[in-house]
Design a protein around this motif. Structure first.
Motif, PDB file in Angstrom:
ATOM      1  N   THR A 535       0.831  -1.207   0.000  1.00  0.00           N
ATOM      2  CA  THR A 535       0.000   0.000   0.000  1.00  0.00           C
ATOM      3  C   THR A 535       0.864   1.255   0.000  1.00  0.00           C
ATOM      4  O   THR A 535       0.598   2.225  -0.731  1.00  0.00           O
ATOM      5  CB  THR A 535      -0.920   0.007   1.235  1.00  0.00           C
ATOM      6  OG1 THR A 535      -1.685  -1.197   1.253  1.00  0.00           O
ATOM      7  CG2 THR A 535      -1.834   1.214   1.219  1.00  0.00           C
ATOM      8  N   ASP A 625      -6.705 -17.992   0.900  1.00  0.00           N
ATOM      9  CA  ASP A 625      -6.230 -16.769   1.579  1.00  0.00           C
ATOM     10  C   ASP A 625      -5.339 -15.940   0.664  1.00  0.00           C
ATOM     11  O   ASP A 625      -5.427 -14.709   0.633  1.00  0.00           O
ATOM     12  CB  ASP A 625      -5.462 -17.144   2.850  1.00  0.00           C
ATOM     13  CG  ASP A 625      -6.368 -17.769   3.901  1.00  0.00           C
ATOM     14  OD1 ASP A 625      -7.603 -17.578   3.803  1.00  0.00           O
ATOM     15  OD2 ASP A 625      -5.843 -18.433   4.818  1.00  0.00           O
ATOM     16  N   ASN A 628      -7.495 -14.224  -1.925  1.00  0.00           N
ATOM     17  CA  ASN A 628      -8.197 -13.082  -1.321  1.00  0.00           C
ATOM     18  C   ASN A 628      -7.253 -11.899  -1.108  1.00  0.00           C
ATOM     19  O   ASN A 628      -7.615 -10.728  -1.321  1.00  0.00           O
ATOM     20  CB  ASN A 628      -8.828 -13.504   0.002  1.00  0.00           C
ATOM     21  CG  ASN A 628      -9.985 -14.453  -0.196  1.00  0.00           C
ATOM     22  OD1 ASN A 628     -10.650 -14.432  -1.248  1.00  0.00           O
ATOM     23  ND2 ASN A 628     -10.230 -15.319   0.772  1.00  0.00           N
ATOM     24  N   PHE A 629      -6.038 -12.207  -0.669  1.00  0.00           N
ATOM     25  CA  PHE A 629      -5.036 -11.144  -0.490  1.00  0.00           C
ATOM     26  C   PHE A 629      -4.741 -10.450  -1.823  1.00  0.00           C
ATOM     27  O   PHE A 629      -4.673  -9.208  -1.890  1.00  0.00           O
ATOM     28  CB  PHE A 629      -3.757 -11.741   0.104  1.00  0.00           C
ATOM     29  CG  PHE A 629      -2.559 -10.840  -0.035  1.00  0.00           C
ATOM     30  CD1 PHE A 629      -2.399  -9.726   0.773  1.00  0.00           C
ATOM     31  CD2 PHE A 629      -1.596 -11.095  -1.010  1.00  0.00           C
ATOM     32  CE1 PHE A 629      -1.302  -8.892   0.629  1.00  0.00           C
ATOM     33  CE2 PHE A 629      -0.505 -10.270  -1.165  1.00  0.00           C
ATOM     34  CZ  PHE A 629      -0.354  -9.159  -0.340  1.00  0.00           C
ATOM     35  N   ARG A 631      -6.679 -10.254  -4.421  1.00  0.00           N
ATOM     36  CA  ARG A 631      -7.826  -9.461  -4.857  1.00  0.00           C
ATOM     37  C   ARG A 631      -7.848  -8.093  -4.172  1.00  0.00           C
ATOM     38  O   ARG A 631      -8.031  -7.049  -4.813  1.00  0.00           O
ATOM     39  CB  ARG A 631      -9.128 -10.213  -4.572  1.00  0.00           C
ATOM     40  CG  ARG A 631      -9.372 -11.411  -5.453  1.00  0.00           C
ATOM     41  CD  ARG A 631     -10.757 -12.004  -5.222  1.00  0.00           C
ATOM     42  NE  ARG A 631     -10.933 -13.228  -5.959  1.00  0.00           N
ATOM     43  CZ  ARG A 631     -11.254 -13.300  -7.257  1.00  0.00           C
ATOM     44  NH1 ARG A 631     -11.408 -12.157  -7.931  1.00  0.00           N
ATOM     45  NH2 ARG A 631     -11.400 -14.459  -7.870  1.00  0.00           N
ATOM     46  N   SER A 632      -7.670  -8.095  -2.846  1.00  0.00           N
ATOM     47  CA  SER A 632      -7.708  -6.815  -2.119  1.00  0.00           C
ATOM     48  C   SER A 632      -6.532  -5.922  -2.512  1.00  0.00           C
ATOM     49  O   SER A 632      -6.657  -4.694  -2.606  1.00  0.00           O
ATOM     50  CB  SER A 632      -7.689  -7.069  -0.606  1.00  0.00           C
ATOM     51  OG  SER A 632      -6.495  -7.758  -0.235  1.00  0.00           O
ATOM     52  N   THR A 633      -5.380  -6.543  -2.748  1.00  0.00           N
ATOM     53  CA  THR A 633      -4.200  -5.758  -3.146  1.00  0.00           C
ATOM     54  C   THR A 633      -4.415  -5.110  -4.496  1.00  0.00           C
ATOM     55  O   THR A 633      -4.116  -3.912  -4.691  1.00  0.00           O
ATOM     56  CB  THR A 633      -2.961  -6.659  -3.170  1.00  0.00           C
ATOM     57  OG1 THR A 633      -2.739  -7.198  -1.870  1.00  0.00           O
ATOM     58  CG2 THR A 633      -1.726  -5.872  -3.616  1.00  0.00           C
ATOM     59  N   GLN A 635      -7.100  -4.285  -5.851  1.00  0.00           N
ATOM     60  CA  GLN A 635      -8.064  -3.191  -5.788  1.00  0.00           C
ATOM     61  C   GLN A 635      -7.362  -1.868  -5.465  1.00  0.00           C
ATOM     62  O   GLN A 635      -7.716  -0.816  -5.999  1.00  0.00           O
ATOM     63  CB  GLN A 635      -9.119  -3.486  -4.714  1.00  0.00           C
ATOM     64  CG  GLN A 635     -10.118  -4.556  -5.133  1.00  0.00           C
ATOM     65  CD  GLN A 635     -11.132  -4.863  -4.040  1.00  0.00           C
ATOM     66  OE1 GLN A 635     -11.030  -4.329  -2.941  1.00  0.00           O
ATOM     67  NE2 GLN A 635     -12.092  -5.722  -4.345  1.00  0.00           N
ATOM     68  N   VAL A 636      -6.345  -1.940  -4.606  1.00  0.00           N
ATOM     69  CA  VAL A 636      -5.554  -0.740  -4.295  1.00  0.00           C
ATOM     70  C   VAL A 636      -4.762  -0.301  -5.520  1.00  0.00           C
ATOM     71  O   VAL A 636      -4.547   0.893  -5.758  1.00  0.00           O
ATOM     72  CB  VAL A 636      -4.604  -1.007  -3.107  1.00  0.00           C
ATOM     73  CG1 VAL A 636      -3.732   0.210  -2.812  1.00  0.00           C
ATOM     74  CG2 VAL A 636      -5.399  -1.396  -1.870  1.00  0.00           C
ATOM     75  N   THR A 638      -5.549  -0.098  -8.433  1.00  0.00           N
ATOM     76  CA  THR A 638      -6.278   0.628  -9.475  1.00  0.00           C
ATOM     77  C   THR A 638      -5.891   2.104  -9.521  1.00  0.00           C
ATOM     78  O   THR A 638      -6.109   2.777 -10.527  1.00  0.00           O
ATOM     79  CB  THR A 638      -7.790   0.511  -9.230  1.00  0.00           C
ATOM     80  OG1 THR A 638      -8.090   0.982  -7.903  1.00  0.00           O
ATOM     81  CG2 THR A 638      -8.250  -0.930  -9.368  1.00  0.00           C
ATOM     82  N   CYS A 649       0.076  -7.575 -11.596  1.00  0.00           N
ATOM     83  CA  CYS A 649      -0.825  -8.729 -11.581  1.00  0.00           C
ATOM     84  C   CYS A 649      -0.238  -9.882 -12.394  1.00  0.00           C
ATOM     85  O   CYS A 649      -0.254 -11.042 -11.955  1.00  0.00           O
ATOM     86  CB  CYS A 649      -2.180  -8.305 -12.134  1.00  0.00           C
ATOM     87  SG  CYS A 649      -3.445  -9.589 -12.004  1.00  0.00           S
ATOM     88  N   PRO A 695      -8.884  -9.412 -12.182  1.00  0.00           N
ATOM     89  CA  PRO A 695      -8.611  -8.657 -10.936  1.00  0.00           C
ATOM     90  C   PRO A 695      -8.097  -7.241 -11.203  1.00  0.00           C
ATOM     91  O   PRO A 695      -8.285  -6.345 -10.391  1.00  0.00           O
ATOM     92  CB  PRO A 695      -7.554  -9.515 -10.237  1.00  0.00           C
ATOM     93  CG  PRO A 695      -6.920 -10.313 -11.323  1.00  0.00           C
ATOM     94  CD  PRO A 695      -7.994 -10.579 -12.331  1.00  0.00           C
TER      95      PRO A 695
END
Length: 794
Positions: A535, A625, A628-629, A631-633, A635-636, A638, A649, A695
């Protein structure tokens, strides 16, 4: 005719002086006989005629005469009274005359005394040598040696020769040479005391001279600022002080204003130079001036070497430098005064020689000691001291160009100290940053941010409050600090007698160093720090993008403060674009690295039961897990510019596929059951589903799924057990298992071949059809043959 003659004679008698009557009368008797009788008759007739006229006259004036006599008788009484008054006046005049007589006698006595004094003075002329000897001792006792020598010279040349036959004059003549040597020794002792005194007072003399030069410079600077009111006023701070205090002049400007009414002191006011003058005059009178000049110059050269020797800790405080400069200025101010106040005691050539020697030493000392300075404020104050030092000595006619050349070397040192200081500033800013977009609650907060940083975004401006600006709080802080650095760098460039173009170029070069070296290094170190996660890296990339866009505003800022037109003068461009691009690329690479490290951390949690009989039908927990990690990463991601998110990616999927493949082919793993292959296949399916779920937008088709194509074809080969197709189509571009390497297939098949285990695939074949064992052996042989062929070909 005789009658006529007698008439003539009578007229002559009447009109001629009595002294001349004789010759006239004689002419009467010398004439005819009896002529005198007729003349006598004529004379008697003339007398009677005159008597009648007299009588008539008397009768005519008788009454007036009587009146006059009567008046005279009347005056008689007044005349008697006047006689009494005249007698009284005479008596009083006699009384007054007695005082005048006494004064006359006094005047006579004074004239006698005056004559006696003149006689005495005349007699004392012979004693003048003795009187001059008395004057000589008077001057000698009261340390008026020059007057004593002049008196001695008069004695020897004028007075003593006149009375040289007297014994007292001979004694004088013998005593004078000894006294002359004593005066010579005393004057030399006074000179030594003066030299010692001037050594002590050099600091005060130099301080006064430098203060006066500083006041003159401050006045000129104020006039120039008055003439150019458009010049912006710096507002940056260094160590809690405003920039207007950084030049080392303004802190004393107040003191200068307070002292403005003080009397302007000179070297002559602070030091008594009379010993030098006296000694010079004495040696000149004694005919030994050259000895005195050589001694003075030799001693001053020694003192110059002492003055030029700095204290070992001079570089620690500005006072050390100030004292060093004061002593040197004081020394040369004294020499300049001696040069102009004496005739040839020192020459311009001598002072130039001393100055050149001193200048070389000063430059060497400053070059050495300034290299020890790590505080930019101290270096800046040193620069200001050098400028005042140079201006002061230049005012006394000493060349100082080499000092300004030295300032350019010190400027590099100053920039180095600034870079080190700003490296700490940048580091602190980065450490305190929260690496989150800046929240703004209202218009006031928004204006506060954009007033510190040139940010313009039409979309964000349209949004309603509260809203967020894309960069984090470190961006405006870094931008402000870069401007502060430019101001700090400008403070050194001022007063260097350089044009605006040169100052502009120097500012740009030093700013380039700040960006390309200091800020770039801080960014590189920041990116490598362990606590900087994905992040934070994403935010750093966004920050560098905005800082890169702000570089053009920094160039305009430099142009404004130097008043140099970029259209007319070639100016150095800022290298911030490349700096922030490099930092961004490094951050992107670090994102890929950290993302892969995270993937590795999840994979290390994998706990496959490689000998399981059959799969439980669900994907492994660690892999879910991980997905999921990811996917959330993503999203940031973007918010990342360009194709950074897509590259990240793709890199993550490739690294995941590679890691899973390495897990299967691990040499430590000796056996794998078909159930484990089925479980592994379920996990790979989840990976493929993740890849196909887009993603990160922007991928075309199944580009992302292709990262797992090697795993997919390998697992399909084992799941379907389609060896005949693999072996038949091997090497063909249309092969279904084109991406399965024979060595990979062989390695995995070897792990499944062990017959010692119950759950081995071959045990199942033996139950169903023992004849297939030979087929498996044949496949292994053919795979080995392919692997050997590939190795020989390579």
């Amino acid at each position: 005719s005789s009658i006529t003659e007698h008439e003539r004679i009578l007229q002559e008698i009447e009109s001629t002086d009595t002294a001349c009557v004789g010759p006239t009368l004689r002419s009467v008797y010398d004439d005819q006989p009896n002529a005198h009788k007729r003349f006598m008759e004529k004379l008697d007739a003339r007398i009677r005629n005159h008597d009648r006229e007299i009588e008539k006259m008397c009768n005519f004036h008788h009454q007036g005469f009587v009146d006059a006599i009567t008046e005279l008788l009347k005056v008689r009484a007044d005349a008697e009274k006047l006689m009494v008054q005249v007698t009284d006046t005479n008596r009083r005049l006699q009384d007054a005359g007695r005082e005048v007589t006494a004064q006359m006698e006094e005047v006579i006595r004074c004239r006698v005394q005056q004559r006696n004094m003149a006689t005495t003075v005349e007699k004392l002329q012979l004693c003048i040598p003795a009187l001059f000897f008395f004057f000589f001792f008077f001057f000698f006792l009261y340390s008026r040696y020059y007057a004593a020598l002049k008196t001695m010279e008069q004695l020897e040349n004028i007075y003593i020769p006149r009375v040289s036959h007297y014994r007292f004059c001979q004694i004088m003549a013998e005593t004078l040479p000894k006294l002359r040597e004593e005066i010579k020794d005393i004057s030399m002792s006074d000179l030594k005391d003066f030299l010692e005194s001037i050594r002590k007072h050099s600091d005060k003399i130099g301080e006064t001279a430098m203060r006066q030069a500083q006041q003159h410079r401050t006045f000129n600077s104020a006039v120039q600022k008055q003439a150019s009111m458009g010049f912006p006023k710096p507002l940056y701070t260094l160590n809690g002080r405003t920039s207007t205090q950084q030049n080392g002049l303004d802190t004393e400007e107040g003191a200068d204003e307070d002292d403005a009414d003080e009397e302007v002191l000179t070297a002559q006011d602070l030091v008594d130079f009379s010993p030098v003058y006296r000694c010079l005059h004495i040696y000149t009178v004694l005919g030994d001036r050259e000895t005195f000049e050589n001694y003075y110059r030799k001693q001053r050269k020694k003192q110059a070497r002492l003055v030029l020797q700095p204290q070992s800790n001079m570089h620690e405080t500005v006072e050390g430098y100030r004292k060093y400069f004061n002593q040197i200025v004081g020394f040369f101010v004294v020499e300049d005064h001696i040069l102009h106040a004496t005739q040839g005691l020192v020459t311009r050539a001598f002072t130039d020689e001393l100055w050149n020697m001193a200048l070389s030493k000063i430059i060497a000392v400053l070059r050495t000691h300034s290299s020890y300075c790590s505080d930019p404020d101290l270096v800046l104050e040193l620069k200001n001291l050098i400028v005042i030092f140079a201006d002061t000595l230049q005012g006394y006619g000493f060349p100082v160009n080499r000092l300004f050349d030295l300032l350019f070397e010190i400027r590099d040192q100053y920039n180095e100290t600034l870079l080190k200081k700003w490296a700490l500033v940048f580091r602190e800013i980065f450490e305190l940053d929260n690496y989150s977009p800046i929240p703004v609650e209202n218009e006031e907060e928004y204006r506060s941010v954009i007033s510190r940083f040139p940010f313009h975004d039409a979309e964000i401006e349209k949004q309603q409050f509260p809203k967020k600006l894309p960069m984090s709080q470190s961006v405006p802080q870094i931008y402000i600090q870069v401007k502060e650095f430019i101001y700090a760098s400008l403070k050194f460039s001022e007063s260097l007698h350089r044009s605006s173009t040169e100052i502009d170029d120097m500012l740009r070069k030093s700013t380039n160093l700040l960006l390309t070296r200091t800020l770039s290094g801080c960014l590189q170190n920041l990116i490598k720090k362990p606590h900087i996660g994905l992040t934070e890296l994403v935010q750093i990339i966004i920050n560098t993008t905005h800082l890169e866009q702000a570089c053009k505003y920094l160039e305009d800022f430099i142009t404004n403060i130097t008043n140099v037109s970029p259209e007319t003068v070639h100016t150095t461009r800022l290298y911030g674009l490349s700096t922030f691009k490099d930092a961004r690329h490094a951050a992107e690479g670090e994102i890929y690295t950290k993302l892969n490290q995270k993937i590795d951390e999840f994979i290390q949690l994998a706990d496959y039961e490689w000998g399981m009989a059959e799969s439980d039908g669900r994907a492994s927990g660690y892999l879910m897990d991980l997905i999921n990690f990811l996917r959330s990463t993503f999203q940031v991601f973007t918010h990342l510019p360009g194709k950074v998110a897509q590259t990240a990616c793709m890199s993550a999927c490739k690294h995941l596929a590679t890691s899973l493949m390495q897990m299967l082919l691990d040499t430590e793993l000796k056996q794998i059951s078909m159930g484990a292959i089925q479980q592994f296949n379920l996990d790979v399916i989840q990976c493929e589903l993740f890849a196909s779920s887009e993603p990160v937008p922007g991928f075309q088709g199944d580009t992302l799924q292709l990262a797992f194509i090697d795993l997919r074809q390998l697992l399909d080969l084992f799941m379907v057990w389609d060896w005949s197709t693999y072996l038949a189509d091997y090497g063909q571009p249309t092969s279904k298992y084109l991406r399965v390497n024979p060595s990979t297939a062989l390695a995995l098949l070897e792990k499944m071949k062990d017959t010692g285990k119950k759950n081995n695939i071959f045990s199942q074949f033996r139950k169903n059809d023992r004849d297939k064992q030979k087929l498996i052996e044949t496949v292994v042989k053919q795979l080995r043959s392919l692997v050997n062929g590939m190795s020989q070909h390579s």
